[in-house]
Motif scaffolding. Structure first.
Motif, PDB file in Angstrom:
ATOM      1  N   ARG A  26       0.818  -1.213   0.000  1.00  0.00           N
ATOM      2  CA  ARG A  26       0.000   0.000   0.000  1.00  0.00           C
ATOM      3  C   ARG A  26       0.851   1.261   0.000  1.00  0.00           C
ATOM      4  O   ARG A  26       0.415   2.318  -0.430  1.00  0.00           O
ATOM      5  CB  ARG A  26      -0.937  -0.006   1.211  1.00  0.00           C
ATOM      6  CG  ARG A  26      -2.061  -1.023   1.036  1.00  0.00           C
ATOM      7  CD  ARG A  26      -2.773  -1.313   2.328  1.00  0.00           C
ATOM      8  NE  ARG A  26      -1.908  -2.281   3.026  1.00  0.00           N
ATOM      9  CZ  ARG A  26      -1.908  -2.495   4.313  1.00  0.00           C
ATOM     10  NH1 ARG A  26      -2.717  -1.836   5.082  1.00  0.00           N
ATOM     11  NH2 ARG A  26      -1.103  -3.378   4.862  1.00  0.00           N
ATOM     12  N   LEU A  27       2.091   1.153   0.512  1.00  0.00           N
ATOM     13  CA  LEU A  27       2.983   2.299   0.581  1.00  0.00           C
ATOM     14  C   LEU A  27       4.271   1.977  -0.174  1.00  0.00           C
ATOM     15  O   LEU A  27       4.881   0.940   0.055  1.00  0.00           O
ATOM     16  CB  LEU A  27       3.317   2.613   2.046  1.00  0.00           C
ATOM     17  CG  LEU A  27       4.288   3.754   2.323  1.00  0.00           C
ATOM     18  CD1 LEU A  27       3.690   5.080   1.860  1.00  0.00           C
ATOM     19  CD2 LEU A  27       4.628   3.824   3.803  1.00  0.00           C
ATOM     20  N   ARG A  28       4.644   2.864  -1.102  1.00  0.00           N
ATOM     21  CA  ARG A  28       5.886   2.667  -1.860  1.00  0.00           C
ATOM     22  C   ARG A  28       6.673   3.959  -1.862  1.00  0.00           C
ATOM     23  O   ARG A  28       6.106   5.052  -1.798  1.00  0.00           O
ATOM     24  CB  ARG A  28       5.574   2.239  -3.302  1.00  0.00           C
ATOM     25  CG  ARG A  28       4.967   0.839  -3.350  1.00  0.00           C
ATOM     26  CD  ARG A  28       4.642   0.408  -4.724  1.00  0.00           C
ATOM     27  NE  ARG A  28       5.771  -0.315  -5.317  1.00  0.00           N
ATOM     28  CZ  ARG A  28       5.649  -1.020  -6.425  1.00  0.00           C
ATOM     29  NH1 ARG A  28       4.496  -1.087  -7.074  1.00  0.00           N
ATOM     30  NH2 ARG A  28       6.684  -1.656  -6.921  1.00  0.00           N
ATOM     31  N   PHE A  29       7.984   3.827  -1.958  1.00  0.00           N
ATOM     32  CA  PHE A  29       8.834   4.999  -2.053  1.00  0.00           C
ATOM     33  C   PHE A  29       8.556   5.675  -3.390  1.00  0.00           C
ATOM     34  O   PHE A  29       8.223   5.013  -4.375  1.00  0.00           O
ATOM     35  CB  PHE A  29      10.305   4.590  -1.926  1.00  0.00           C
ATOM     36  CG  PHE A  29      10.650   4.097  -0.544  1.00  0.00           C
ATOM     37  CD1 PHE A  29      10.856   4.983   0.498  1.00  0.00           C
ATOM     38  CD2 PHE A  29      10.737   2.737  -0.284  1.00  0.00           C
ATOM     39  CE1 PHE A  29      11.146   4.529   1.775  1.00  0.00           C
ATOM     40  CE2 PHE A  29      11.028   2.273   0.989  1.00  0.00           C
ATOM     41  CZ  PHE A  29      11.236   3.178   2.016  1.00  0.00           C
ATOM     42  N   PRO A  30       8.680   7.012  -3.451  1.00  0.00           N
ATOM     43  CA  PRO A  30       8.304   7.749  -4.671  1.00  0.00           C
ATOM     44  C   PRO A  30       8.924   7.209  -5.954  1.00  0.00           C
ATOM     45  O   PRO A  30       8.250   7.135  -6.982  1.00  0.00           O
ATOM     46  CB  PRO A  30       8.799   9.173  -4.385  1.00  0.00           C
ATOM     47  CG  PRO A  30       8.838   9.277  -2.902  1.00  0.00           C
ATOM     48  CD  PRO A  30       9.155   7.901  -2.394  1.00  0.00           C
ATOM     49  N   GLU A  31      10.193   6.794  -5.891  1.00  0.00           N
ATOM     50  CA  GLU A  31      10.861   6.335  -7.109  1.00  0.00           C
ATOM     51  C   GLU A  31      10.343   4.991  -7.622  1.00  0.00           C
ATOM     52  O   GLU A  31      10.667   4.584  -8.734  1.00  0.00           O
ATOM     53  CB  GLU A  31      12.387   6.286  -6.907  1.00  0.00           C
ATOM     54  CG  GLU A  31      12.859   5.310  -5.853  1.00  0.00           C
ATOM     55  CD  GLU A  31      13.005   5.892  -4.444  1.00  0.00           C
ATOM     56  OE1 GLU A  31      13.867   5.415  -3.703  1.00  0.00           O
ATOM     57  OE2 GLU A  31      12.236   6.803  -4.084  1.00  0.00           O
ATOM     58  N   PHE A  32       9.505   4.301  -6.819  1.00  0.00           N
ATOM     59  CA  PHE A  32       8.990   2.990  -7.228  1.00  0.00           C
ATOM     60  C   PHE A  32       7.472   2.957  -7.406  1.00  0.00           C
ATOM     61  O   PHE A  32       6.903   1.910  -7.651  1.00  0.00           O
ATOM     62  CB  PHE A  32       9.405   1.925  -6.208  1.00  0.00           C
ATOM     63  CG  PHE A  32      10.889   1.814  -6.026  1.00  0.00           C
ATOM     64  CD1 PHE A  32      11.695   1.310  -7.035  1.00  0.00           C
ATOM     65  CD2 PHE A  32      11.487   2.250  -4.858  1.00  0.00           C
ATOM     66  CE1 PHE A  32      13.066   1.222  -6.876  1.00  0.00           C
ATOM     67  CE2 PHE A  32      12.862   2.155  -4.687  1.00  0.00           C
ATOM     68  CZ  PHE A  32      13.650   1.646  -5.702  1.00  0.00           C
ATOM     69  N   ARG A  33       6.819   4.096  -7.317  1.00  0.00           N
ATOM     70  CA  ARG A  33       5.352   4.120  -7.398  1.00  0.00           C
ATOM     71  C   ARG A  33       4.823   3.625  -8.743  1.00  0.00           C
ATOM     72  O   ARG A  33       3.740   3.069  -8.818  1.00  0.00           O
ATOM     73  CB  ARG A  33       4.827   5.520  -7.097  1.00  0.00           C
ATOM     74  CG  ARG A  33       4.971   5.851  -5.633  1.00  0.00           C
ATOM     75  CD  ARG A  33       4.099   6.986  -5.190  1.00  0.00           C
ATOM     76  NE  ARG A  33       4.320   7.201  -3.763  1.00  0.00           N
ATOM     77  CZ  ARG A  33       4.745   8.341  -3.252  1.00  0.00           C
ATOM     78  NH1 ARG A  33       4.951   9.390  -4.036  1.00  0.00           N
ATOM     79  NH2 ARG A  33       4.940   8.458  -1.961  1.00  0.00           N
ATOM     80  N   ASP A  34       5.576   3.812  -9.815  1.00  0.00           N
ATOM     81  CA  ASP A  34       5.140   3.374 -11.142  1.00  0.00           C
ATOM     82  C   ASP A  34       5.845   2.088 -11.589  1.00  0.00           C
ATOM     83  O   ASP A  34       5.822   1.750 -12.771  1.00  0.00           O
ATOM     84  CB  ASP A  34       5.401   4.482 -12.177  1.00  0.00           C
ATOM     85  CG  ASP A  34       4.600   5.739 -11.872  1.00  0.00           C
ATOM     86  OD1 ASP A  34       3.464   5.607 -11.387  1.00  0.00           O
ATOM     87  OD2 ASP A  34       5.124   6.847 -12.118  1.00  0.00           O
ATOM     88  N   ALA A  35       6.442   1.379 -10.648  1.00  0.00           N
ATOM     89  CA  ALA A  35       7.230   0.185 -10.985  1.00  0.00           C
ATOM     90  C   ALA A  35       6.378  -1.060 -11.215  1.00  0.00           C
ATOM     91  O   ALA A  35       6.892  -2.099 -11.596  1.00  0.00           O
ATOM     92  CB  ALA A  35       8.258  -0.092  -9.890  1.00  0.00           C
TER      93      ALA A  35
END
Length: 189
Positions: A26-35
């Protein structure tokens, strides 16, 4: 403060790892949100092997001997060298996780998880801690968890960069908890 940090870590772990049946946290670091979603893999697929230790205690041994609760003595054998995950296999501590580093031996009441990618050791440690291996224990007389059960355990796994970022975040939080715990002990003393 120590209790608040532990509670924060527990809540953060619930957000950083997918819930059962979900393919992404449910929570991802900004650099991985579209991964994209994480890939389902069994712990057996991620491991070279999952097996019991075979080492025996020796009072004049040169290497640490790990049992189900951590270092329990010394042994003559250096059966393992590197970073490994240990899981208590039998008894009241069944399912307890430990990370072992360096050169050491392991008793037969402990399972050794040798991961294919050693850099993901911390990530898998935190993931298994979040999963809660004690749910897998069976047997009423002598609680038990088997290597076969661990091999079959399905995990959702991100790319190595995201694994490293999550493990780094949680490791730094562990270091902060340890520092605050030392301060608390010093204050009590």
């Amino acid at each position: 403060k120590v209790d608040a940090l532990k509670t924060h870590k527990k809540g953060l772990m619930q957000q950083l790892f997918p819930r059962e049946g979900e393919a992404a946290p449910r929570l991802r670091f900004p650099e991985f949100r579209d991964a994209g979603e994480w890939e389902a893999q069994s712990l057996g697929e991620l491991s070279e092997s999952i097996s019991s230790g075979k080492d025996k205690a020796a009072t004049d041994g040169a290497f640490d001997l790990y049992g189900s609760t951590g270092i329990i003595g010394k042994t003559h054998n250096r059966s393992y060298s590197g970073n490994y995950l240990l899981v208590a296999r039998v008894g009241a501590n069944a399912g307890l996780l430990t990370k072992a580093t360096g050169e050491f031996g392991v008793t037969d009441n402990t399972l050794v998880i040798i991961l294919k990618e050693q850099r993901s050791t911390d990530f898998i440690l935190y993931y298994l801690d979040q999963v809660g291996l004690n749910k897998m224990i069976f047997g009423s007389g002598q609680p038990l968890i088997t290597g076969g059960q661990l091999k079959a355990l399905s995990l959702q796994v991100p790319k190595p960069a995201e694994q490293h970022r999550i493990a780094g975040c949680l490791s730094s939080l562990d270091a902060l908890i340890a520092a605050e715990t030392r301060k608390l002990e010093a204050l009590k003393t």
